[in-house]
Every structure is written in structure tokens, then in C-alpha cells.
Scaffold this motif. Structure first.
Motif, PDB file in Angstrom:
ATOM      1  N   THR A 270     -10.419  23.424  -8.465  1.00  0.00           N
ATOM      2  CA  THR A 270      -9.732  22.024  -7.977  1.00  0.00           C
ATOM      3  C   THR A 270     -10.383  21.674  -6.852  1.00  0.00           C
ATOM      4  O   THR A 270     -11.326  22.413  -6.462  1.00  0.00           O
ATOM      5  CB  THR A 270      -8.163  22.640  -7.133  1.00  0.00           C
ATOM      6  N   ILE A 271     -10.105  20.450  -6.236  1.00  0.00           N
ATOM      7  CA  ILE A 271     -10.818  19.712  -5.103  1.00  0.00           C
ATOM      8  C   ILE A 271      -9.709  19.032  -4.491  1.00  0.00           C
ATOM      9  O   ILE A 271      -8.940  18.275  -5.154  1.00  0.00           O
ATOM     10  CB  ILE A 271     -12.047  18.942  -5.354  1.00  0.00           C
ATOM     11  N   ALA A 272      -9.645  19.011  -3.051  1.00  0.00           N
ATOM     12  CA  ALA A 272      -8.456  18.436  -2.390  1.00  0.00           C
ATOM     13  C   ALA A 272      -8.836  16.964  -2.073  1.00  0.00           C
ATOM     14  O   ALA A 272      -9.872  16.561  -1.854  1.00  0.00           O
ATOM     15  CB  ALA A 272      -8.301  19.137  -1.080  1.00  0.00           C
ATOM     16  N   ILE A 273      -7.719  16.200  -2.252  1.00  0.00           N
ATOM     17  CA  ILE A 273      -7.776  14.857  -1.678  1.00  0.00           C
ATOM     18  C   ILE A 273      -7.570  14.727  -0.261  1.00  0.00           C
ATOM     19  O   ILE A 273      -6.541  15.464   0.212  1.00  0.00           O
ATOM     20  CB  ILE A 273      -6.607  13.934  -2.184  1.00  0.00           C
ATOM     21  N   LYS A 274      -8.465  14.252   0.719  1.00  0.00           N
ATOM     22  CA  LYS A 274      -8.265  14.054   1.930  1.00  0.00           C
ATOM     23  C   LYS A 274      -7.443  13.118   2.519  1.00  0.00           C
ATOM     24  O   LYS A 274      -6.463  13.182   3.191  1.00  0.00           O
ATOM     25  CB  LYS A 274      -9.794  13.912   2.716  1.00  0.00           C
ATOM     26  N   SER A 275      -7.304  11.846   1.629  1.00  0.00           N
ATOM     27  CA  SER A 275      -6.649  10.759   2.048  1.00  0.00           C
ATOM     28  C   SER A 275      -6.633   9.607   0.790  1.00  0.00           C
ATOM     29  O   SER A 275      -7.729   9.996   0.015  1.00  0.00           O
ATOM     30  CB  SER A 275      -7.028   9.941   3.135  1.00  0.00           C
ATOM     31  N   GLY A 276      -5.872   8.867   0.850  1.00  0.00           N
ATOM     32  CA  GLY A 276      -5.690   8.040  -0.366  1.00  0.00           C
ATOM     33  C   GLY A 276      -4.526   7.042  -0.535  1.00  0.00           C
ATOM     34  O   GLY A 276      -3.607   7.441   0.026  1.00  0.00           O
ATOM     35  N   PHE A 277      -4.604   6.010  -1.080  1.00  0.00           N
ATOM     36  CA  PHE A 277      -3.580   5.132  -1.701  1.00  0.00           C
ATOM     37  C   PHE A 277      -3.888   4.197  -2.849  1.00  0.00           C
ATOM     38  O   PHE A 277      -4.913   4.304  -3.224  1.00  0.00           O
ATOM     39  CB  PHE A 277      -3.446   4.266  -0.064  1.00  0.00           C
ATOM     40  N   LEU A 278      -2.919   3.655  -3.144  1.00  0.00           N
ATOM     41  CA  LEU A 278      -2.747   2.704  -4.186  1.00  0.00           C
ATOM     42  C   LEU A 278      -1.971   1.693  -3.802  1.00  0.00           C
ATOM     43  O   LEU A 278      -1.041   1.645  -2.879  1.00  0.00           O
ATOM     44  CB  LEU A 278      -1.835   3.263  -5.474  1.00  0.00           C
ATOM     45  N   THR A 279      -2.446   0.262  -4.309  1.00  0.00           N
ATOM     46  CA  THR A 279      -1.883  -0.737  -3.897  1.00  0.00           C
ATOM     47  C   THR A 279      -1.213  -1.537  -5.080  1.00  0.00           C
ATOM     48  O   THR A 279      -1.813  -1.499  -5.969  1.00  0.00           O
ATOM     49  CB  THR A 279      -3.086  -1.936  -3.450  1.00  0.00           C
ATOM     50  N   PHE A 280      -0.271  -2.006  -4.761  1.00  0.00           N
ATOM     51  CA  PHE A 280       0.766  -2.592  -5.849  1.00  0.00           C
ATOM     52  C   PHE A 280       0.889  -4.258  -5.425  1.00  0.00           C
ATOM     53  O   PHE A 280       1.170  -4.306  -4.051  1.00  0.00           O
ATOM     54  CB  PHE A 280       1.961  -1.749  -6.126  1.00  0.00           C
TER      55      PHE A 280
ATOM     56  N   LYS B  22       0.639  -1.190  -0.082  1.00  0.00           N
ATOM     57  CA  LYS B  22      -0.268  -0.079   0.103  1.00  0.00           C
ATOM     58  C   LYS B  22       0.983   1.192   0.046  1.00  0.00           C
ATOM     59  O   LYS B  22       1.752   1.457   0.841  1.00  0.00           O
ATOM     60  CB  LYS B  22      -0.937  -0.042   1.341  1.00  0.00           C
ATOM     61  N   LYS B  23       0.823   2.010  -0.911  1.00  0.00           N
ATOM     62  CA  LYS B  23       1.499   3.501  -1.131  1.00  0.00           C
ATOM     63  C   LYS B  23       0.468   4.339  -0.786  1.00  0.00           C
ATOM     64  O   LYS B  23      -0.340   4.759  -1.697  1.00  0.00           O
ATOM     65  CB  LYS B  23       2.058   3.435  -2.290  1.00  0.00           C
ATOM     66  N   GLU B  24       0.594   5.311   0.181  1.00  0.00           N
ATOM     67  CA  GLU B  24       0.127   6.521   0.248  1.00  0.00           C
ATOM     68  C   GLU B  24       0.178   7.492  -0.500  1.00  0.00           C
ATOM     69  O   GLU B  24       1.061   7.881  -0.831  1.00  0.00           O
ATOM     70  CB  GLU B  24       0.203   6.955   1.981  1.00  0.00           C
ATOM     71  N   ILE B  25      -0.862   8.196  -0.900  1.00  0.00           N
ATOM     72  CA  ILE B  25      -0.858   9.441  -1.735  1.00  0.00           C
ATOM     73  C   ILE B  25      -0.053  10.514  -0.804  1.00  0.00           C
ATOM     74  O   ILE B  25      -0.722  11.140   0.103  1.00  0.00           O
ATOM     75  CB  ILE B  25      -2.245   9.934  -2.066  1.00  0.00           C
ATOM     76  N   LYS B  26       0.427  11.440  -1.260  1.00  0.00           N
ATOM     77  CA  LYS B  26       1.183  12.545  -0.792  1.00  0.00           C
ATOM     78  C   LYS B  26       0.136  13.670  -1.111  1.00  0.00           C
ATOM     79  O   LYS B  26       0.340  14.139  -2.249  1.00  0.00           O
ATOM     80  CB  LYS B  26       2.538  12.826  -1.277  1.00  0.00           C
ATOM     81  N   ILE B  27      -0.586  14.004  -0.413  1.00  0.00           N
ATOM     82  CA  ILE B  27      -1.836  14.653  -0.662  1.00  0.00           C
ATOM     83  C   ILE B  27      -1.222  15.978  -0.977  1.00  0.00           C
ATOM     84  O   ILE B  27      -1.695  16.910  -1.903  1.00  0.00           O
ATOM     85  CB  ILE B  27      -2.873  14.905   0.231  1.00  0.00           C
ATOM     86  N   GLU B  28      -0.213  16.637  -0.353  1.00  0.00           N
ATOM     87  CA  GLU B  28       0.388  17.889  -0.510  1.00  0.00           C
ATOM     88  C   GLU B  28       1.002  18.136  -2.109  1.00  0.00           C
ATOM     89  O   GLU B  28       1.346  19.316  -2.548  1.00  0.00           O
ATOM     90  CB  GLU B  28       1.271  18.418   0.613  1.00  0.00           C
ATOM     91  N   ASN B  29       1.131  17.102  -2.431  1.00  0.00           N
ATOM     92  CA  ASN B  29       1.949  17.012  -3.958  1.00  0.00           C
ATOM     93  C   ASN B  29       1.039  16.633  -5.126  1.00  0.00           C
ATOM     94  O   ASN B  29       1.542  16.468  -6.215  1.00  0.00           O
ATOM     95  CB  ASN B  29       3.334  16.189  -3.863  1.00  0.00           C
ATOM     96  N   SER B  30      -0.223  16.318  -4.742  1.00  0.00           N
ATOM     97  CA  SER B  30      -1.267  15.700  -5.613  1.00  0.00           C
ATOM     98  C   SER B  30      -2.250  16.715  -5.999  1.00  0.00           C
ATOM     99  O   SER B  30      -2.582  17.603  -5.151  1.00  0.00           O
ATOM    100  CB  SER B  30      -1.904  14.406  -5.050  1.00  0.00           C
ATOM    101  N   LYS B  31      -2.932  16.608  -7.185  1.00  0.00           N
ATOM    102  CA  LYS B  31      -3.849  17.691  -7.639  1.00  0.00           C
ATOM    103  C   LYS B  31      -4.927  16.879  -8.250  1.00  0.00           C
ATOM    104  O   LYS B  31      -4.739  16.165  -9.196  1.00  0.00           O
ATOM    105  CB  LYS B  31      -3.261  18.551  -8.532  1.00  0.00           C
ATOM    106  N   VAL B  32      -6.263  17.365  -8.014  1.00  0.00           N
ATOM    107  CA  VAL B  32      -7.150  17.013  -8.791  1.00  0.00           C
ATOM    108  C   VAL B  32      -8.248  18.174  -9.266  1.00  0.00           C
ATOM    109  O   VAL B  32      -8.312  19.260  -8.437  1.00  0.00           O
ATOM    110  CB  VAL B  32      -8.500  16.132  -7.851  1.00  0.00           C
ATOM    111  N   VAL B  33      -8.194  18.163 -10.490  1.00  0.00           N
ATOM    112  CA  VAL B  33      -9.222  19.454 -11.287  1.00  0.00           C
ATOM    113  C   VAL B  33     -10.138  19.018 -11.743  1.00  0.00           C
ATOM    114  O   VAL B  33     -10.430  17.806 -12.091  1.00  0.00           O
ATOM    115  CB  VAL B  33      -8.217  19.727 -12.255  1.00  0.00           C
TER     116      VAL B  33
END
Length: 190
Positions: A50-60, A26-37
Motif C-alpha cells: 500500500t501507499i498513502a494518499i497525502k491529499s486529493g480531490f475530484l472535481t464535478f 471540488k470534493k475532497e478525498i477522505k484519505i482515512e477511508n481511501s486506499k491505494v495498492v
């Protein structure tokens, strides 16, 4: 000999069960370096923000994408193509019950349900998107390059009870209509 076979069978079963329930890395999303438009369309033009990501992860699993989950902070809806009074009015309207009912539904969620590799760095993803407490499946393509991911999702707002100025529900809107689909484009870092 029977005991050896029993032990071997038990070890195989334990290994199989263990590997079957391994979630991968599980790799956590670095929300301060990520962007959703977001980008919404109407007959006479469009708006974006824009809209902010509160939390997130991707699994590999062995560097291959296998899953993911994101929580979006709906209170952070921000229009970027306007300024001043009109920006404030649009931001407030998007947060109102006409659109996303942010006071009642401060977050939205996307949970990956199926991931299929479609190329070296590309994946076809199906996920359950929850907006305003309603969940519907969405499909999109995600590209992964190193510790970055990009995706573009087309969302039909009417599936989530957002019918304001939708030509699908109101016949006499003419050039006041707002199209049912809007885009979410994400640039993620993990």
C-alpha cells in the motif's frame, strides 16, 4: 435603446466569463477511508503493498467528473505480502535511490488533464503523473459510484528514471529481472 443593448451585451460577456472559469464542485478525498495498492512484477513472481494518499480531490460539474488531483506520500510505501526482515529490506530498498528516492522526493503527484465520459459511471482520464521530479502522461479508466471511485493505473517506472533490474537496460538479468510496469489500484471515498 443603445444603453439597454450595451448593458445586455456586457451582462452576457460577464456571465460567459464567469461560467468559463467556474471549476465545478471540488470534493475532497477522505484519505482515512481511501486506499491505494501497488503491485510490482518480476520474472519469478510479484510483490504488493500500500501507499498513502497525502491529499486529493475530484472535481464535478452536475455530478459528472471533470478533474482531479492527488498527492501521494512516498514515505508510506509498505509491502503487505511479506513479513519480518525481508519486508523491512524490501520497504527500505523501494525508498532508496534504486527506486523512488523518497528522501529527495517524498511525494508524487497526479493531476488530471483530460476527462471524457465513456459510460454511465465510467470516465477515460488522462493525467500528468510526477514521480522523482519527472512528469509523464498516463491514461486510465475511473469509475464513480455515489461517493466512491475506483481506478487502476499501469505505470512504466523507467520513464521516471527507475531502471533498477530492468531488462530494458540490462541484458544479463535473466530470472532476476523486474518488469518495467507496475500497477496502482485505488479505492477512493469522497
Amino acid at each position: 435603446m443603445k444603453n439597454t443593448i450595451k448593458k445586455l451585451v456586457m451582462a452576457t460577456v460577464v456571465a460567459f466569463v464567469t461560467f468559463s472559469f467556474t471549476d465545478g464542485e471540488k470534493k475532497e478525498i477522505k484519505i482515512e477511508n481511501s486506499k491505494v495498492v501497488w503491485k510490482g512484477y518480476k520474472v519469478t513472481g510479484s510483490h504488493e503493498g500500500t501507499i498513502a494518499i497525502k491529499s486529493g480531490f475530484l472535481t464535478f460539474d452536475n455530478e459528472a467528473l471533470t478533474g482531479g488531483e492527488f498527492v501521494i506520500d512516498m514515505t508510506s510505501i509498505n509491502t503487505t505480502d511479506m513479513e519480518g526482515e525481508y519486508k523491512g529490506k524490501l520497504d527500505g530498498h523501494l525508498k532508496s535511490d534504486d527506486f523512488f528516492s523518497v528522501a529527495k522526493h517524498p511525494t508524487s503527484k497526479l493531476v488530471f488533464t483530460k476527462v471524457i465520459a465513456s459510460g454511465k459511471n465510467a470516465y477515460n482520464v488522462t493525467g500528468d503523473l510526477t514521480i522523482k521530479g519527472k512528469t509523464h502522461p498516463v491514461t486510465f479508466t475511473m469509475s464513480i459510484y455515489g461517493n466512491k471511485a475506483t481506478a487502476s493505473i499501469k505505470v512504466d517506472r523507467t520513464k521516471y528514471g527507475i531502471e533498477y533490474k530492468s531488462a530494458s537496460f540490462f541484458d544479463s538479468l535473466k530470472d532476476k529481472a523486474i518488469y518495467d510496469e507496475f500497477d496502482l489500484v485505488s479505492d477512493l471515498q469522497f
